[in-house]
Design a protein around this motif. Structure first.
Motif, PDB file in Angstrom:
ATOM      1  N   MET A 184       1.904 -13.477  -6.240  1.00 35.93           N
ATOM      2  CA  MET A 184       1.952 -12.051  -6.598  1.00 35.93           C
ATOM      3  C   MET A 184       1.995 -11.875  -8.117  1.00 35.93           C
ATOM      4  O   MET A 184       2.933 -12.322  -8.769  1.00 35.93           O
ATOM      5  N   PRO A 244      -1.803  -5.554  -1.268  1.00 33.85           N
ATOM      6  CA  PRO A 244      -2.288  -5.406   0.095  1.00 33.85           C
ATOM      7  C   PRO A 244      -1.343  -6.078   1.090  1.00 33.85           C
ATOM      8  O   PRO A 244      -0.589  -6.992   0.728  1.00 33.85           O
ATOM      9  N   VAL A 267       1.601  -4.862 -11.042  1.00 30.73           N
ATOM     10  CA  VAL A 267       0.700  -4.267 -10.065  1.00 30.73           C
ATOM     11  C   VAL A 267       1.449  -3.132  -9.383  1.00 30.73           C
ATOM     12  O   VAL A 267       2.610  -3.289  -9.021  1.00 30.73           O
ATOM     13  N   TYR A 268       0.798  -1.988  -9.246  1.00 29.78           N
ATOM     14  CA  TYR A 268       1.500  -0.844  -8.678  1.00 29.78           C
ATOM     15  C   TYR A 268       1.550  -0.913  -7.170  1.00 29.78           C
ATOM     16  O   TYR A 268       2.309  -0.190  -6.532  1.00 29.78           O
ATOM     17  N   THR A 269       0.714  -1.772  -6.590  1.00 31.55           N
ATOM     18  CA  THR A 269       0.769  -1.952  -5.153  1.00 31.55           C
ATOM     19  C   THR A 269       0.144  -3.290  -4.811  1.00 31.55           C
ATOM     20  O   THR A 269      -0.380  -3.986  -5.685  1.00 31.55           O
ATOM     21  N   GLU A 307       0.822  -1.214   0.000  1.00 27.87           N
ATOM     22  CA  GLU A 307       0.000   0.000   0.000  1.00 27.87           C
ATOM     23  C   GLU A 307       0.856   1.264   0.000  1.00 27.87           C
ATOM     24  O   GLU A 307       0.487   2.278   0.574  1.00 27.87           O
ATOM     25  N   TRP A 310       3.820 -10.975   1.180  1.00 24.78           N
ATOM     26  CA  TRP A 310       4.676 -10.533   0.085  1.00 24.78           C
ATOM     27  C   TRP A 310       5.661  -9.453   0.503  1.00 24.78           C
ATOM     28  O   TRP A 310       6.524  -9.069  -0.276  1.00 24.78           O
ATOM     29  N   GLY A 341      -0.586  -8.498   4.344  1.00 22.72           N
ATOM     30  CA  GLY A 341      -1.231  -9.706   4.843  1.00 22.72           C
ATOM     31  C   GLY A 341      -1.203 -10.870   3.876  1.00 22.72           C
ATOM     32  O   GLY A 341      -1.765 -11.921   4.156  1.00 22.72           O
ATOM     33  N   LEU A 342      -0.579 -10.714   2.715  1.00 28.20           N
ATOM     34  CA  LEU A 342      -0.485 -11.844   1.792  1.00 28.20           C
ATOM     35  C   LEU A 342       0.906 -12.477   1.837  1.00 28.20           C
ATOM     36  O   LEU A 342       1.214 -13.361   1.052  1.00 28.20           O
TER      37      LEU A 342
END
Lengths: 313, 668
Positions: free
Chosen positions: B481, B489, B485-487, B91, B494, B491-492
């Motif tokens: 992943m 979340p 992707v520019y961001t 984020e 990563w 909690g995954l």
């Protein structure tokens, strides 16, 4: 929740087969890497000694040929394994599969459960419920650009291509919540085009399906009543549908049972009142570029809308 | 054409000896010195700003190509660093989605079209004529034109990017996202037109290289005596000729869809979005090998030199490169396994993609065998870069085998696993050998050696930083992943690996900075190199460092694959080429038998004028389709100037080797 979007933690037969293929390949390739790395290291150490040049040409030729032959065998083994798994993945096809239509949009997923009686069709968005232990097939369409549906714990991805119909066959064997995400770059908010797959025992799934066939429950309190009026007469109804009300838009996610869903904005944030309020007040700050315009609601109007949306179970 | 038999070959060599006499008066020390002075005047590099613009010497153009390509590399690298900063934590808001999408598109486009291909061509432009004993590159004006097109294309792209009109649809620019309906503004047009710039530049360079290699090899250098790097450049040039038209067609169709509403990729009007992918990847996959094959040639040269023995299995090495080039055109569908093509068709491409491993494996085993039987291996900085190939590139090659499998590819396609894979392949398989090759040939280009201490330090830093950056990406892909992707979340799971990758990127930055400091410092203060500091075997080491503008005098001839290691086999040099004007010897394709002498033209400003006119037309056409019509008039005028006949200035004459001077004088 750990590993809710992982290839290495399969929750269904398809992903299970692919992860077996992965581990086979991983071990063979690791062995090959070590063999080459060790050979290269020995060669470098040996090569620095002047006597290295004494090795006869025929010995070297033979060793190179053996190495080539071994690689050939390893490659054929991998090819064979890959084809076998590929065929196995196809055996899931069955006539009593649950058929779900998923349509990709910039940047959200439209989900429809078909039924011979049109009024019993279920439409939802960004959250797919499936029964465990039963094959499921997704009919995949796109209304705009190419997307790709990928739920790693259940199956590999396949693209949603405008003008084409693709299918994705999978089956969840372990109940749980799995995250999926668009895997084909689809523009500005590609990163925030996720979805949630809820795999639940068949009876629970049937209950969910039945509940979602019902129209939206009528509002109870005056505030909820006012919320519905704003939704029906304000801008929301231009795009969103809430079955059982005057809101009949079809270009944005269906909100009939929005309160039962766990996330909003295609998996971007949890479906909690605070996030929902922020989203409705200024959708462009949370997910810039998405198709929802700012609403310009007054504070008490916003509260009324939220109060109404919370009843949409 | 039939190849020569051993007997014919032997006879030919004898003839060569017979025709060139050792005691020719033109080989007297005094005569040679006189000729060198003449040549120095005739071939001298132009002076002044105008002279700089008009330069056609292949070494000057090659240097410019190299420096310019590394400039784009630096810009592309800065973009990569920005992406790594954005992804260092979940984020993050360092780059917004709009800028991030432009940045990753610019990074890919820059690295593929403005760095990787031009930089390998640059090495070929500089070294191929030296390695084949030629005075210059064929078609020197076309070569200059190719440089200007590459330069203007890059400037155009970055100016548009700074004006917030950088392409943002990925380096693959799939319609409909890049099409008229969803690709807003001019961003996709900028991408498509940059591709046109890059095609023109690569195709013209490939033409120059093919002509040079086939017609300008010095007498005695039959095809089977060519250095492996020259083979690599010949193969790559042919690959460019066959691959580039596919992307030319596709980018033209895209820009037509966008500018004049053709409907090639619009399914609603009978077009097809997948048509783009087939055309693009029919180019896109060979493109990877266009970047990779020259590195194979560099590997062979450096390994041969530092093991002090010919690379094991010359014929197998050449055939491996040729078959890589052929098979490379038959694997493009493995980029499209997720599009839902029929399974039977896909398995063909799985088999082809796995098969392409075999020639590369053969080469790797050949190099290991070469090192195994070295005559006193010297572990120098260039050798370290080449040796790292065995540890890094092979990881990328093996993950490539995994990606060839349809079921597994359906899981890891478009994830960070693929990002890891192709950085291992392209950086490990091309950039590492390239950086090593530059250290190896640096003394030839500058006359000075690069510092070994700094060189080794920057190598080890790069090795560590590279693995720290890209190895965790395999795991990121397996943990789900996706790319582009520019961001992401929290909690995954990563975050940690992304942070590691960002730290690794910082180390890569430091190592490249050290490399740059080494290059600049050594160019000024490095130890004097002499003609052949590494005791290499090929002809580029036979001339002075840096080489004179006319490369060689007298022009050497060869009778073996390692002429500098077999002085006893060296036949006498070429005589009979004029020294009072620019001319080169043209030889036969297979056996490099002398054919005729040919005049060389330039310096000339016309390549620059033509490139400016072409750029004007390309850029104009983005904003108005009529630009293609009116913009072609200046190009026409420039070409008239370029091709203006110069006949009659030089007299026809017969030379020692010459049959006749070509009548098609002045064409180039």
């Amino acid at each position: 929740m750990p590993h809710l979007q992982s290839i290495l933690h399969p929750a269904g037969i398809q992903a299970q087969r692919i992860s077996e293929l992965w581990w086979t390949m991983f071990w063979i390739c690791t062995a090959v890497w070590f063999a080459v790395a060790i050979a290269a290291s020995i060669a470098i150490v040996r090569g620095r000694r002047a006597a290295a040049a004494d090795t006869s040409q025929s010995t070297i030729t033979r060793n190179v040929a053996i190495a080539g032959g071994v690689s050939l065998v390893a490659l054929f083994a991998l090819l064979f394994q890959s084809v076998v798994i590929g065929r196995a993945l196809d055996t899931l096809r069955s006539p009593d599969a649950l058929r779900i239509q998923v349509t990709g949009n910039q940047w959200w997923w439209d989900v429809q459960y078909d039924h011979p009686v049109p009024s019993l069709r279920v439409t939802t968005a960004n959250e797919i419920h499936i029964p465990t232990g039963r094959p499921v097939v997704f009919n995949l369409l796109s209304t705009d650009v190419i997307h790709s549906l990928w739920i790693p714990n259940l199956q590999g991805k396949i693209d949603l291509i405008p003008g084409r119909l693709n299918e994705l066959w999978l089956q969840a064997d372990t109940a749980g919540v799995y995250r999926g995400q668009c895997a084909e770059y689809c523009g500005l908010q590609h990163a925030r085009m996720a979805l949630v797959v809820v795999a639940e025992p068949p009876e629970q799934f049937e209950r969910w399906l039945t509940a979602n066939r019902a129209p939206a429950p009528p509002p109870v309190s005056p505030e909820q009543q006012r919320g519905r009026d704003i939704v029906e007469r304000g801008p929301c109804a231009m795009c969103h549908n809430i079955t059982g009300t005057l809101a009949g838009g079809r270009t944005a996610p269906d909100l009939t049972h929005i309160a039962t869903r766990s996330t909003i904005a295609a998996g971007s944030v949890p479906n909690l009142r605070g996030y929902l309020a922020g989203w409705i007040a200024d959708p462009q700050s949370m997910k810039p570029g998405n198709r929802m315009p700012p609403q310009g609601l007054r504070a008490e109007e916003l509260q009324a809308v939220l109060a109404y949306l919370e009843t949409l179970k | 054409m039939r190849g020569p038999t051993g007997e014919e070959k032997k006879r030919h060599d004898e003839q060569l000896h017979a025709r060139v006499v050792h005691d020719d008066p033109r080989l007297d020390a005094a005569a040679l010195e006189h000729d060198r002075q003449l040549l120095g005047r005739v071939w001298k590099n132009s002076r002044g700003f105008i002279g700089w613009l008009a330069e056609v010497d292949h070494k000057a153009i090659g240097r410019r190509f190299l420096v310019t390509a590394f400039l784009w590399f630096a810009l592309g690298g800065i973009l990569a660093a920005l992406m790594r900063l954005q992804l260092s934590r979940p984020e993050n808001t360092f780059l917004g989605p709009d800028l991030y999408n432009q940045v990753f598109t610019m990074h890919g486009t820059t690295m593929m079209f403005l760095f990787a291909v031009p930089v390998v061509l640059a090495m070929g432009i500089y070294f191929v004529p030296l390695m084949i004993g030629a005075r210059t590159m064929a078609l020197p004006k076309l070569l200059a034109y190719s440089y200007w097109m590459m330069l203007f294309g890059g400037i155009f792209l970055y100016v548009m990017f700074l004006g917030n009109t950088g392409p943002d649809n990925g380096w693959f620019s799939y319609p409909p996202l890049a099409g008229p309906e969803f690709g807003y503004g001019k961003r996709a047009d900028v991408w498509a037109q940059l591709i046109t710039f890059s095609e023109v530049s690569s195709l013209t360079t490939a033409t120059c290289l093919i002509t040079t290699i086939l017609k300008h090899r010095t007498p005695g250098m039959s095809l089977n005596r060519m250095p492996l790097f020259v083979w690599a450049m010949l193969i790559v040039s042919f690959m460019i000729l066959f691959a580039m038209p596919a992307v030319m067609v596709s980018s033209t169709c895209l820009i037509l869809d966008r500018l004049v509403s053709t409907q090639f990729f619009n399914h609603a009007e009978g077009g097809d979005a997948l048509l783009w992918q087939h055309l693009f990847w029919f180019f896109g996959h060979p493109e990877v090998y266009i970047i990779f094959v020259p590195a194979l040639g560099m590997m062979s040269e450096v390994i041969g030199t530092f093991t002090r023995r010919p690379v094991f299995g010359y014929l197998a090495m050449v055939l491996s490169m040729v078959s890589t080039a052929f098979i490379g055109f038959g694997v493009w569908v493995h980029h499209m396994f997720a599009t839902g093509l029929p399974q039977f068709g896909q398995s063909f491409f799985t088999a082809a993609s796995i098969m392409i491993v075999i020639p590369t494996a053969v080469q790797i085993f050949g190099w290991i065998a070469t090192i195994w039987t070295a005559r006193g291996l010297r572990v120098t900085t260039p050798f370290l870069y080449m040796a790292s190939f065995f540890f890094i590139f092979i990881i990328g090659g093996l993950t490539g085998v995994m990606l060839a499998s349809v079921p597994l590819d359906r899981q890891v396609h478009d994830t960070y696993f693929v990002v890891a894979h192709f950085h291992y392949v392209l950086i490990g398989g091309s950039t590492f050998p390239l950086l090593g090759a530059i250290v190896y040939w640096f003394p030839k280009m500058t006359g000075r050696l690069m510092s070994e201490r700094l060189g080794k330090a920057s190598f080890w830093l790069l090795f560590a930083g590279f693995n720290l950056t890209f190895f965790p990406m395999h795991l990121l892909g397996l943990y789900g992943m996706p790319r582009r992707v520019y961001t992401y979340p929290a909690g995954l799971g990563w975050f940690n690996m992304n942070l590691l990758a960002t730290i690794g990127a910082g180390i890569i930055f430091l190592s490249l900075l050290l490399y740059l400091i080494n290059v600049i410092g050594s160019a000024r203060h490095g130890a004097a190199a002499g003609d052949n500091p590494w005791e290499g075997s090929t002809l580029e080491w036979a001339t002075s460092s840096p080489p004179p503008s006319y490369n060689f005098h007298p022009q050497p001839t060869v009778a073996s694959r390692e002429p500098l290691w077999h002085p006893e086999l060296t036949p006498p040099p070429v005589i009979g080429l004029d020294s009072d004007h620019k001319e080169v010897l043209v030889t036969h394709v297979l056996d490099a038998e002398p054919d005729h002498r040919y005049p060389v033209h330039g310096p000339s400003l016309w390549p620059l004028v033509a490139a400016l006119a072409t750029s004007l037309m390309f850029i104009w056409s983005i904003f108005n389709p009529w630009g293609t019509v009116w913009g072609s008039i200046p190009i026409l005028l420039a070409l008239i100037g370029w091709f203006w006949p110069t006949q009659g200035k030089k007299k026809l004459e017969r030379g020692e080797f010459g049959t006749r001077l070509s009548l098609r004088e002045g064409l180039w």
